[in-house]
Design a protein around this motif. Structure first.
Motif, short mmCIF file in Angstrom:
data_model
loop_
_atom_site.label_atom_id
_atom_site.label_comp_id
_atom_site.label_asym_id
_atom_site.label_seq_id
_atom_site.Cartn_x
_atom_site.Cartn_y
_atom_site.Cartn_z
N ASN A 7 0.83 -1.21 0.00
CA ASN A 7 0.00 0.00 0.00
C ASN A 7 0.86 1.25 0.00
N ARG A 8 1.89 1.23 0.83
CA ARG A 8 2.81 2.37 0.87
C ARG A 8 3.47 2.55 -0.48
N PHE A 9 3.88 1.46 -1.05
CA PHE A 9 4.56 1.50 -2.34
C PHE A 9 3.63 2.04 -3.42
N ALA A 10 2.40 1.55 -3.45
CA ALA A 10 1.44 1.99 -4.47
C ALA A 10 1.22 3.50 -4.38
N ALA A 11 1.14 4.01 -3.16
CA ALA A 11 0.91 5.44 -2.97
C ALA A 11 2.09 6.25 -3.50
N LEU A 12 3.27 5.70 -3.37
CA LEU A 12 4.46 6.42 -3.83
C LEU A 12 4.64 6.32 -5.34
N ILE A 13 4.30 5.18 -5.88
CA ILE A 13 4.65 4.91 -7.28
C ILE A 13 3.60 5.42 -8.25
N GLU A 14 2.36 5.45 -7.83
CA GLU A 14 1.30 5.81 -8.77
C GLU A 14 1.50 7.18 -9.42
N PRO A 15 1.88 8.21 -8.65
CA PRO A 15 2.07 9.52 -9.29
C PRO A 15 3.22 9.54 -10.30
N GLN A 16 4.10 8.55 -10.23
CA GLN A 16 5.28 8.54 -11.11
C GLN A 16 5.10 7.64 -12.33
N LEU A 17 4.00 6.93 -12.39
CA LEU A 17 3.87 5.91 -13.43
C LEU A 17 3.88 6.49 -14.84
N ASP A 18 3.13 7.55 -15.05
CA ASP A 18 3.10 8.13 -16.40
C ASP A 18 4.47 8.66 -16.79
N THR A 19 5.16 9.25 -15.82
CA THR A 19 6.51 9.74 -16.10
C THR A 19 7.40 8.61 -16.56
N LYS A 44 12.39 -3.22 -8.73
CA LYS A 44 13.63 -2.83 -8.08
C LYS A 44 13.38 -1.77 -7.01
N ALA A 45 12.50 -0.84 -7.34
CA ALA A 45 12.20 0.22 -6.38
C ALA A 45 11.53 -0.35 -5.13
N PHE A 46 10.70 -1.35 -5.31
CA PHE A 46 10.01 -1.96 -4.16
C PHE A 46 11.00 -2.59 -3.19
N ARG A 59 11.13 11.28 -8.51
CA ARG A 59 11.10 11.16 -9.96
C ARG A 59 12.52 10.90 -10.49
N ALA A 60 13.48 11.71 -10.06
CA ALA A 60 14.85 11.54 -10.54
C ALA A 60 15.42 10.20 -10.12
N TRP A 61 15.12 9.80 -8.91
CA TRP A 61 15.62 8.52 -8.38
C TRP A 61 15.10 7.37 -9.23
N GLU A 140 21.64 14.50 -13.19
CA GLU A 140 21.30 13.76 -11.98
C GLU A 140 20.87 12.32 -12.33
N ILE A 141 20.12 12.21 -13.41
CA ILE A 141 19.60 10.89 -13.79
C ILE A 141 20.71 10.00 -14.32
N THR A 142 21.56 10.56 -15.18
CA THR A 142 22.56 9.73 -15.85
C THR A 142 23.88 9.65 -15.11
N GLY A 143 24.12 10.63 -14.23
CA GLY A 143 25.41 10.66 -13.55
C GLY A 143 26.52 11.24 -14.41
#
Lengths: 181, 420
Positions: A7-19, A44-46, A59-61, A140-143
């Motif tokens: 549930n915690r994961f879903a709340a965090l990931i849903e706003p980022q899915l389209d991105t 992997k994020a989970f 988002r960057a992470w 930031e994304i690519t390093g």
């Protein structure tokens, strides 16, 4: 406990899915592979849920994970040798101004043909940049350091544009000479 | 590919530029500039092909794929020892001993990317952990060197096999390539004792030394150091009737003179292994990470057979920051490889010699690997003495030397090259 985590994961990931999806689509250019990539990234994020919760720019992470996973997956896949551009043949072709060049759907089709001939890092840079990420975010994304990033992004654009033009010229020649594709 | 006139504009306004058309000044420029025209075409194409949105059920599918039997923390903790063992094993195999020692000694905090550290949280895992492919943990520099090694080894085999003739070696007597100075025994030195020992051994088919014994000596103190030194001698083997054969009963007198233990035949070259640049093995972690990151696209170029993009990438690497001698040697070796493939032979030699010159430890593969390629290029350009010098240096220090390499050296002697 596990359901609470989900549930915690879903709340965090849903706003980022389209991105994540839009960047993945630009990388793979089809929905199925793009969604597979997003799923891999989310798995992997989970596993790093605590980190995801604490990180400031989620988002960057997440995009950084996506970038790394894409690069790794591309390296593992067998790749056709890059086609070498014959600069002389391009130089003797008709003059090409972007204003008079292939447009719209034709351009998209040519671009799709040219896309696999880019290196995976070039694909990633172009995809993320065309999604509107600024250079600071891309570092930031690519390093990559900013100077290297700008140089590679430009080389990627030039390379892609020349491949598109090359494909266009071959198909025009084939049409004129009566050859079938 | 030099013009970047439109680059900064395209960098800053990817979407707006494409949809609103080109500013007049840029439009005029791209009429005449192919690079910039190509860049604009690419930008427009990327903007035109806009993706939609994720499927409505994507989140459900992702949640359904999540493991549900234990917490994320527990899974990560369970996976860590296995991952450490795998990472340690692969890195050892890959030759990145530095990182492997860190892992196996229990230091599990692998280096983490800078941008994640800037988030204010102490990083505990490497961003490389995001890879699903364990083999990608291997140091990129090592992968690149392995690629270049394999390609050069193939060329070298094809070249040196020509000296095998129709399956046989050219006949020739054995001769020494390397004689190592012995260690002067402490007790003898303390007592002011000088003397000598005669060692007897077999020169094998591969040019190594076997069955070392003491034929005679002035004092027992000199015997073991003499045996130890003789075991490290290297020879070009005897070839008779097209086959290498062992030569038993070879004798060598080793004299021990205070302040300078000397070999009996002072015309033979001393072993190398002294002087040169000291290479630091303790590469800074962040430096190695940055080095690997910049090498990654170069590795892809090599694997795809596209040599043109490599030189630009290498130039950029050397311009961005200072690297350690061994890192510069690796870059120089890649330069050499690319120039060689492109037929720029003088530049190839220059790059390979730079790589060799940066490695102080002559037992290192990075030192020996380019030498035979240097020899080959000199030979092909008629510079037989220089070819001989490089080939002999290679034979002195390389392991698993092919018989054809000895044949090549013989040929160079027939062409007038002489040992220095």
């Amino acid at each position: 406990m596990a359901q609470d985590e989900k549930n915690r994961f879903a709340a965090l990931i849903e706003p980022q899915l389209d991105t994540l999806y839009r960047a993945a689509y630009r990388l793979y250019r089809n929905r199925a592979d793009a969604e597979d990539l997003v799923q891999d990234v989310c798995l992997k994020a989970f596993d790093r849920l605590e980190q995801l919760e604490s990180v400031k720019s989620k988002r960057a992470w997440l995009l950084r994970i996506e970038y790394n996973v894409f690069i790794d997956q591309s390296r593992r896949q067998s790749r056709a040798p890059l086609e070498s551009l014959d600069e002389d043949s391009l130089a003797t072709g008709p003059s090409w101004s972007p204003e008079s060049m292939i447009e719209g759907e034709q351009l998209i089709i040519r671009l799709a043909d040219a896309w696999p001939q880019l290196m995976s890092e070039q694909q990633a840079l172009l995809a993320l940049h065309s999604e509107g990420y600024k250079l600071a975010e891309l570092t930031e994304i690519t390093g990559l350091p900013l100077g290297a990033l700008k140089a590679r992004l430009h080389r990627a654009r030039v390379r892609l544009g020349k491949l598109v033009h090359d494909i266009e010229q071959r198909q025009r020649f084939a049409a004129v000479s009566g050859e079938s594709k | 590919m030099n013009c970047t006139e439109v680059a900064s504009v395209l960098d800053e306004s990817p979407v707006e530029l494409s949809s609103n058309g080109l500013p007049r000044a840029i439009a005029a420029h791209v009429e005449d500039c192919r690079d910039c025209a190509a860049a604009v075409i690419a930008q427009r194409g990327m903007a035109a092909d806009a993706p939609g949105f994720a499927s409505d059920d994507l989140l459900d599918r992702i949640l359904g794929a999540l493991p549900g039997d234990s917490s994320a923390t527990q899974r990560a903790a369970k996976r860590r020892p296995r991952r450490l063992a795998i990472v340690g094993g692969i890195l050892v195999l890959g030759g990145a001993v530095y990182a492997a020692i860190r892992v196996l000694s229990g230091d599990a905090d692998l280096p983490f990317g800078e941008s994640m550290v800037s988030q204010g949280r102490e990083a505990t895992e490497s961003e490389d952990d995001y890879s699903t492919d364990e083999s990608s943990e291997q140091n990129v520099a090592e992968s690149l060197m392995a690629f270049v090694d394999a390609a050069e080894a193939e060329d070298q085999r094809a070249f040196t096999d020509t000296w095998l003739g129709s399956g046989s070696l050219p006949d020739g007597e054995y001769f020494s390539l390397l004689k190592v100075a012995p260690r002067y025994p402490d007790e003898a030195a303390a007592a002011g004792l000088e003397g000598a020992a005669v060692v007897e051994f077999t020169v094998t088919e591969t040019g190594d030394v076997a069955d070392v014994t003491i034929a005679e000596s002035t004092h027992a103190l000199f015997e073991q150091p003499s045996i130890d030194a003789a075991r490290r001698f290297k020879y070009k083997p005897r070839v008779a009737n097209g086959s290498a054969e062992p030569v038993p009963g070879v004798r060598n007198r080793i004299a021990f003179v205070l302040h300078n233990a000397q070999l009996a035949d002072e015309n033979e070259p001393e072993s190398a292994g002294t002087g040169g640049t000291e290479d630091s093995d303790s590469v800074d972690e962040q430096s190695q990470q940055a080095f690997d990151a910049l090498l990654m696209p170069i590795l892809e170029c090599l694997q795809a057979g596209n040599l043109q993009c490599i030189e630009l990438g290498l130039d950029e690497m050397l311009a961005i920051r200072e690297w350690t001698p061994i890192q510069v040697a690796q870059v120089s070796r890649i330069y050499g490889f690319v120039h060689h493939r492109q037929g720029n032979y003088e530049r190839a030699i220059e790059a390979y010699e730079r790589a060799v010159g940066l490695i102080g430890d002559v037992s290192q593969h990075y030192y020996t690997a380019p030498l035979m390629t240097i020899a080959r290029i000199h030979y092909e350009r008629g510079r037989y003495q220089q070819a001989f010098d490089a080939a002999v240096e290679y034979l002195k220090h390389a392991s698993n030397v092919s018989a054809g390499a000895y044949g090549f050296v013989d040929e160079l002697r027939r062409l007038g090259a002489v040992p220095r």
